[in-house]
Scaffold this active site. Structure first.
Site, PDB file in Angstrom:
ATOM      1  N   ASP A 183       0.851  -1.188   0.000  1.00  0.00           N
ATOM      2  CA  ASP A 183       0.000   0.000   0.000  1.00  0.00           C
ATOM      3  C   ASP A 183       0.894   1.248   0.000  1.00  0.00           C
ATOM      4  O   ASP A 183       1.856   1.328   0.771  1.00  0.00           O
ATOM      5  CB  ASP A 183      -0.890  -0.030   1.240  1.00  0.00           C
ATOM      6  CG  ASP A 183      -1.790   1.176   1.339  1.00  0.00           C
ATOM      7  OD1 ASP A 183      -2.628   1.362   0.449  1.00  0.00           O
ATOM      8  OD2 ASP A 183      -1.645   1.936   2.313  1.00  0.00           O
TER       9      ASP A 183
ATOM     10  N   GLU B 142       1.977  -0.247  -4.990  1.00  0.00           N
ATOM     11  CA  GLU B 142       1.048   0.816  -5.367  1.00  0.00           C
ATOM     12  C   GLU B 142       1.925   2.050  -5.580  1.00  0.00           C
ATOM     13  O   GLU B 142       2.489   2.574  -4.619  1.00  0.00           O
ATOM     14  CB  GLU B 142       0.032   1.052  -4.256  1.00  0.00           C
ATOM     15  CG  GLU B 142      -1.036   2.065  -4.637  1.00  0.00           C
ATOM     16  CD  GLU B 142      -2.042   2.298  -3.512  1.00  0.00           C
ATOM     17  OE1 GLU B 142      -3.234   2.426  -3.816  1.00  0.00           O
ATOM     18  OE2 GLU B 142      -1.632   2.360  -2.336  1.00  0.00           O
TER      19      GLU B 142
END
Length: 700
Positions: free
Chosen positions: A349, A385
């Site tokens: 993330d 990401e």
């Protein structure tokens, strides 16, 4: 027995955390700036503090001690003594019980109270003030575990990247409404390995399940006060402890058993992990663990004004990945999940944050080097990401070799093309061919592009063709949260409708988008439920919706429309397995002719003409034919063509030479049609996508 001991033995600074060796437990915790650290022991429920010991030794900035005769099940926490000087970045407050950053199991939940803060909330000096209340009654505690598990009979699938199909799912949402799973197991780790789940994953042809965060996370105070919950889990409280809310029993082995069963079925397990920030928030947030142990080491602080945390993540704080011990904590956590839980890969993330140095994002950042050279982690699937909210916070394509990246340009381009935006043909061609404009450097491969049509964040695939505006009213933020740009189209009506023409168009566009995705070079990622048309009722930011908005509706999956889309998805993954050119492991350059006059990748228009530079720039060009070809082992040439028509009218394509026997493999406008033989022309419906193949042996 251990309560009778007056002091701890010296123990060892390695390994960090609480380690049971059969005779006792070694405790080791990092703090470069503390003056003293105390170990606090609690009763099994974590309610009453029984004994307090000072850790007797500090070696290389690691405080440590050994408690003989202690066993798994022991409940503990820390208190750190040191300077309370927020302007210098130090926030030591021994009144606050601190969770071990290496805790492998948590006992109890956070009970939100102002006493969890190191300062007096409401004081005129704000976070420069000092709070003397004991936070222990409101804090979860760490529990010593013995987590040996015999993985010797487990075989990792080790699916090649180019064969990988990812399925993004939420542990709870996936099975909460799945009636085939026993009621007490629904929404838990145990259900992940249930035969009904595995059967569905195998049916739709996915090779890896990517789980939204399962590290222990907090239920945010502001959400609880609104009667909502942190559903997604992007707010980590413990990097080593599985989230207790997903357990159906008292045994963390249920997660290991599920991973083992998925492996037996040939399915890999990837974890979505959040190492860019912690749940402690900004300098005004609570003191739960890292802030109290060593705020100045764990967090990036504003240079020249260390009172304030840097907020490149949008969540209040940013972990300081320039510090060796912080990198070690993250690497140790990753290695623990890989070795103790059998995990096959990780999706990072806000992965960009992990590569931030003082000068900004660096593909050569220490953390990436640590991962790439690690004998365990370097062999796993690593997915980034590639953005955050800090300066220079968009780095798609700039991660080092060994990483795949979520490709939001892929998502946006495919959505924009199919909703009929002008001038998208050239962009789409780049995405279909593996986004080489972004990833074809440093010997990276097409699999580095994770091709998604949707993700947990944003519209589902069905909502992309059902809503043009977000409908996040249930989040209680006046519909101001979530993305405003969704590249969606409702095809005439906002929301559900009984209009058969609208519903037919929506279903066809969904099938065309899926066909585009599985015919693209790169790694396709499905979001759980998109294979049967799942809706979130237009909510594109369902992070706080722990209810039917987010949970998969398996009754809808069992309906005829759901089953039809599942069957269509299964056909697509089957074709991808059958034809190498649909998942080519290397980039194609329109050369290296596999056969006479046929290149490895070619682009044509509906007239059977190669696209000229002017054609590529034509804003009204809605039709495109991509042909990819390869030479088979027996010397024949095999080609697969993708015919796309994003216009509002049917288009008859004249197929380019050679004139071989052609087979329509799949037509998004005729999902029930089997494989049929055709001649050199084929009509493609409005918003239709068609896959055609031929095979030929050319004379020498």
């Amino acid at each position: 027995m251990h309560t009778l001991v007056d002091r701890l033995q010296p123990g060892s600074p390695y390994p960090l955390g609480a380690t049971f060796d059969g005779l006792g437990v070694n405790f080791a915790v990092f703090s470069a700036n503390a003056d003293r650290i105390e170990l606090c022991l609690f009763d099994p429920e974590g309610k009453r503090e029984l004994k307090r010991f000072t850790l007797p030794e500090c070696t290389d900035e690691v405080w440590h001690g050994y408690l003989p005769d202690a066993e798994p099940g022991l409940v503990y926490g820390y208190r750190a003594h040191g300077r309370y000087a927020p302007e210098e970045g130090h926030r030591f407050n021994p009144n606050k019980l601190l969770l071990d950053p290496y805790a492998r199991r948590l006992q109890g939940q956070i009970k939100w109270t102002d006493a969890l803060h190191g300062y007096r909330i409401g004081h005129r000096k704000e976070d420069l003030s000092f709070d003397k209340r004991d936070s222990a009654p409101a804090m979860p505690k760490a529990m010593v575990v013995d987590d040996h598990w015999d993985w010797s009979r487990d075989r990792r699938p080790n699916t090649p990247w180019s064969d990988t199909v990812i399925y993004e799912a939420h542990v709870k949402g996936l099975t909460k409404l799945m009636e085939e799973v026993p009621a007490r197991e629904r929404g838990t780790y145990a259900a992940l390995g249930h035969p009904a789940v595995i059967r569905h994953l195998k049916r739709i042809g996915v090779t890896a399940i990517e789980l939204l965060p399962i590290h222990a996370f907090t239920q945010d105070r502001f959400l609880q006060e609104k009667g909502l919950r942190n559903y997604w889990g992007y707010n980590t409280l413990g990097f080593f402890a599985p989230e207790q809310g997903y357990m159906s029993s008292q045994h963390q082995d249920e997660l290991r058993r599920a991973v083992h069963r998925l492996h037996k079925a040939g399915i890999e397990v990837i974890l979505d992990v959040v190492y860019n920030h912690t749940c402690e928030g900004s300098e005004r947030g609570p003191t739960l663990s890292w802030r109290g142990l060593d705020n100045a080491s764990y967090y990036r602080l504003v240079e020249g004004d260390a009172r304030y945390t840097i907020n490149d993540t949008g969540t209040g704080n940013t972990l300081n990945m320039s510090k060796a011990r912080v990198i070690q904590m993250v690497a140790d956590s990753l290695r623990y999940w890989a070795t103790s839980f059998g995990v096959d890969g990780f999706r990072f993330d806000l992965g960009l944050t992990l590569g931030r140095e003082a000068t900004g994002f660096d593909p050569g950042a220490a953390f990436f080097d640590v991962l790439r050279q690690d004998p365990v982690l370097g062999r796993l699937k690593l997915i980034a990401e590639p953005w955050d909210v800090g300066p220079g916070g968009y780095q798609l394509g700039n991660f080092p070799p060994g990483f795949a990246e979520w490709n939001d340009k892929y998502r946006d381009t495919v959505r924009e093309y199919w909703r009929g935006e002008p001038g998208k043909r050239a962009d789409l061609a780049a995405r279909l061919s593996g986004s080489g404009d972004l990833f074809d450097r440093r010997a990276r491969r097409p699999w580095a592009s994770v091709n998604l049509l949707a993700a947990h964040d944003g519209f589902t695939l069905a909502d992309t063709v059902t809503y043009e505006k977000r409908h996040n009213e249930a989040n209680g933020e006046d519909n101001r949260d979530g993305h405003s740009h969704n590249a969606s189209r409702n095809w005439g009506v906002e929301g559900p409708t009984d209009d058969a023409v609208v519903n037919d168009a929506r279903a066809r566009v969904m099938r065309s988008m899926l066909t585009t995705q599985f015919a693209s070079l790169g790694t396709p990622m499905l979001v759980a439920g998109d294979e049967f048309g799942r809706t979130q009722q237009g909510n594109n930011n369902a992070y706080c919706q722990d209810n039917e908005i987010s949970w998969l509706d398996w009754k809808a999956a069992a309906a005829p429309e759901g089953q039809a889309l599942i069957d269509f998805t299964s056909r697509l993954t089957g074709l991808r397995r059958r034809f190498t050119v649909l998942r080519n492991p290397t980039f194609l350059y329109g050369q290296d002719s596999p056969g006479e006059g046929v290149d490895d990748i070619e682009w044509w228009d509906e007239r059977g003409q190669r696209l000229s530079p002017g054609d590529w720039q034509n804003p009204d060009g809605r039709a495109l034919l991509m042909r990819r070809a390869t030479q088979t082992e027996d010397g024949e040439v095999e080609a697969v063509s993708l015919l796309l028509n994003a216009s509002a009218d049917p288009i008859t394509f004249t197929l380019p030479p050679p004139h071989a026997a052609r087979t329509v493999l799949l037509d998004s406008a005729r999902p029930d049609q089997g494989e049929i033989e055709i001649d050199d022309r084929y009509e493609v419906a409005p918003q239709g996508a068609v896959l055609i193949t031929w095979r030929s042996s050319f004379p020498e």
